[in-house]
Scaffold this motif. Structure first.
Motif, short mmCIF file in Angstrom:
data_model
loop_
_atom_site.label_atom_id
_atom_site.label_comp_id
_atom_site.label_asym_id
_atom_site.label_seq_id
_atom_site.Cartn_x
_atom_site.Cartn_y
_atom_site.Cartn_z
N SER A 182 0.54 -1.18 -0.43
CA SER A 182 0.33 -0.27 -0.22
C SER A 182 1.04 1.18 -0.21
CB SER A 182 -0.42 0.00 1.33
OG SER A 182 0.02 0.09 2.76
N PRO A 183 0.71 2.83 -0.34
CA PRO A 183 1.23 3.47 -0.23
C PRO A 183 1.92 3.93 1.12
CG PRO A 183 -1.01 3.76 -1.80
CD PRO A 183 -1.07 2.19 -0.70
N ASP A 184 1.02 3.86 1.56
CA ASP A 184 1.12 3.48 3.05
C ASP A 184 2.79 2.84 3.75
OD1 ASP A 184 -0.36 2.08 4.10
OD2 ASP A 184 -1.35 3.28 4.70
N ALA A 185 2.76 1.67 3.08
CA ALA A 185 3.38 0.48 3.03
C ALA A 185 3.07 -0.43 4.81
CB ALA A 185 5.12 0.46 3.87
N LYS A 186 1.57 0.14 5.35
CA LYS A 186 1.19 -0.42 6.44
C LYS A 186 -0.06 -2.06 5.47
CE LYS A 186 0.63 3.38 9.06
NZ LYS A 186 -0.47 3.93 9.87
N ARG A 187 0.26 -2.07 4.58
CA ARG A 187 -0.21 -3.52 4.40
C ARG A 187 0.75 -3.85 2.97
NH1 ARG A 187 -5.95 -0.57 3.14
NH2 ARG A 187 -3.53 0.70 2.51
N VAL A 188 -0.13 -4.80 2.77
CA VAL A 188 0.83 -5.93 1.77
C VAL A 188 -0.33 -6.78 1.10
CG1 VAL A 188 1.99 -7.99 0.86
CG2 VAL A 188 3.41 -6.23 3.06
N PHE A 189 -0.20 -6.67 -0.21
CA PHE A 189 -1.56 -7.28 -1.14
C PHE A 189 -0.56 -8.31 -1.82
CE2 PHE A 189 -2.89 -3.35 0.08
CZ PHE A 189 -4.77 -3.80 0.16
N GLY A 190 -1.59 -9.34 -2.48
CA GLY A 190 -0.49 -10.17 -3.64
C GLY A 190 -3.03 -10.94 -3.76
N ILE A 191 -2.25 -11.61 -4.61
CA ILE A 191 -3.59 -11.88 -5.09
C ILE A 191 -3.17 -14.00 -5.86
CG2 ILE A 191 -4.28 -9.99 -7.04
CD1 ILE A 191 -3.01 -10.85 -9.27
N ASN A 192 -3.85 -14.52 -6.41
CA ASN A 192 -4.74 -15.39 -6.03
C ASN A 192 -5.45 -15.92 -7.87
OD1 ASN A 192 -4.97 -17.85 -6.54
ND2 ASN A 192 -6.43 -18.65 -4.27
N LEU B 290 -5.66 -24.06 -6.47
CA LEU B 290 -5.14 -25.80 -6.15
C LEU B 290 -5.39 -26.31 -4.91
CD1 LEU B 290 -1.76 -25.91 -8.65
CD2 LEU B 290 -3.93 -25.90 -9.13
N THR B 291 -5.50 -25.01 -4.43
CA THR B 291 -6.31 -25.54 -2.83
C THR B 291 -7.07 -25.27 -2.83
OG1 THR B 291 -5.41 -23.43 -1.90
CG2 THR B 291 -3.99 -25.05 -2.07
N SER B 292 -7.97 -25.33 -1.47
CA SER B 292 -9.43 -25.02 -1.47
C SER B 292 -9.66 -23.26 -0.74
CB SER B 292 -10.12 -25.27 0.31
OG SER B 292 -8.64 -25.17 1.48
N VAL B 293 -8.68 -22.48 -1.37
CA VAL B 293 -8.87 -20.95 -1.33
C VAL B 293 -9.42 -21.33 -2.41
CG1 VAL B 293 -7.91 -19.10 -1.32
CG2 VAL B 293 -6.49 -20.90 0.15
N PRO B 294 -10.35 -19.78 -2.40
CA PRO B 294 -10.93 -19.49 -3.75
C PRO B 294 -10.09 -18.84 -4.50
CG PRO B 294 -12.04 -18.57 -1.69
CD PRO B 294 -11.19 -18.92 -1.78
N SER B 295 -10.27 -19.28 -6.26
CA SER B 295 -9.12 -18.92 -7.13
C SER B 295 -9.83 -17.30 -7.41
CB SER B 295 -8.96 -19.09 -8.22
OG SER B 295 -10.57 -19.72 -8.67
N ASN B 296 -9.31 -16.14 -7.77
CA ASN B 296 -9.67 -15.13 -8.10
C ASN B 296 -9.49 -13.80 -7.00
OD1 ASN B 296 -9.01 -15.31 -10.68
ND2 ASN B 296 -11.65 -16.50 -10.76
N TYR C 209 -10.64 -10.37 -1.00
CA TYR C 209 -11.23 -9.84 -1.91
C TYR C 209 -11.94 -10.90 -2.88
CZ TYR C 209 -9.93 -6.16 1.36
OH TYR C 209 -9.75 -5.11 2.58
N PRO C 210 -12.64 -10.88 -2.86
CA PRO C 210 -13.19 -12.06 -4.09
C PRO C 210 -13.62 -11.31 -5.31
CG PRO C 210 -15.23 -11.61 -2.47
CD PRO C 210 -14.62 -11.52 -1.61
N GLN C 211 -13.53 -11.40 -6.66
CA GLN C 211 -13.30 -11.14 -7.39
C GLN C 211 -13.72 -12.29 -8.24
OE1 GLN C 211 -12.75 -8.03 -8.97
NE2 GLN C 211 -13.85 -8.47 -9.96
N SER C 212 -15.19 -11.65 -9.38
CA SER C 212 -15.83 -12.82 -10.12
C SER C 212 -15.28 -12.52 -11.10
CB SER C 212 -16.93 -12.26 -10.63
OG SER C 212 -17.23 -10.82 -10.50
N GLY C 213 -14.59 -14.01 -12.51
CA GLY C 213 -13.22 -13.73 -13.65
C GLY C 213 -12.41 -13.84 -12.59
N ILE C 214 -11.52 -13.09 -13.93
CA ILE C 214 -9.55 -13.61 -14.08
C ILE C 214 -9.14 -11.85 -13.70
CG2 ILE C 214 -7.41 -14.20 -15.04
CD1 ILE C 214 -9.11 -16.09 -16.37
#
Length: 181
Positions: A134-144, A148-154, A170-175
């Motif tokens: 994040s711009p304030d360096a307090k959070r890190v983000f990544g996407i799936n 291949l696991t039980s964690v939802p994709s996208n 945060y879920p997202q519909s679509g890739i």
């Protein structure tokens, strides 16, 4: 591309790292990078150092004015290889996405000044990538992008950068092809 937009870097199959002036399109210098291929690069905020993560787990720091290596690690933390690197705004912490000796996914934060380990992110799965602070360096983000696991994709996932704890998915519909923070 550097924060100011004054420098760009590219790396190709010919094992050559090139620095560019993106405004005029002029090549500034070339550096041969023998051995393992680069998997990610980032500039420090002052644009004096370019950091490159390699497929064999090593990270190399180059002086952007001279092209010379100024520091590198031996890859001991990531013997399974590196997938990517990202730098905090302000440049104090390097986020490294790699594989340990098991191989298991490890996403860790390292102090750029002294090269010491700071903290890892908890609950990271193998399919996650495209790491950003994040711009304030307090959070890190990544996407799936796929799962291949039980964690939802996208999904877009956020972590607390100071303690490595998972904040929210945060879920997202679509890739998900890209995102901004």
């Amino acid at each position: 591309l550097s924060e100011s937009g004054q420098l760009a870097a590219s790396y190709g199959r010919d094992q050559t790292l090139r620095l560019w002036n993106p405004i005029g399109g002029r090549e500034l210098r070339q550096m041969v990078v023998p051995g393992a291929a680069l998997t990610g690069m980032c500039f420090d905020p002052a644009e004096q150092v370019l950091m490159g993560g390699r497929v064999d787990g090593r990270i190399t720091f180059w002086n952007t004015s001279t092209g010379s290596e100024v520091m590198k690690n031996n890859g001991a933390s990531y013997p399974g290889g590196l997938n990517g690197i990202s730098l905090t705004p302000g440049g104090g912490t390097l986020l490294i996405d790699g594989l340990d000796s098991k191989p298991r996914k490890q996403v860790q934060q390292w102090n750029v000044t002294d090269g010491k380990y700071k903290i890892g992110l908890l609950g990271v799965i193998d399919e996650m990538d495209a790491w950003k602070f994040s711009p304030d360096a307090k959070r890190v983000f990544g996407i799936n992008r796929r799962s291949l696991t039980s964690v939802p994709s996208n999904t877009l996932t956020a972590w607390n950068a100071s303690n490595g704890a998972l904040i929210k998915t945060y879920p997202q519909s679509g890739i998900i092809s890209d995102y901004v923070v």
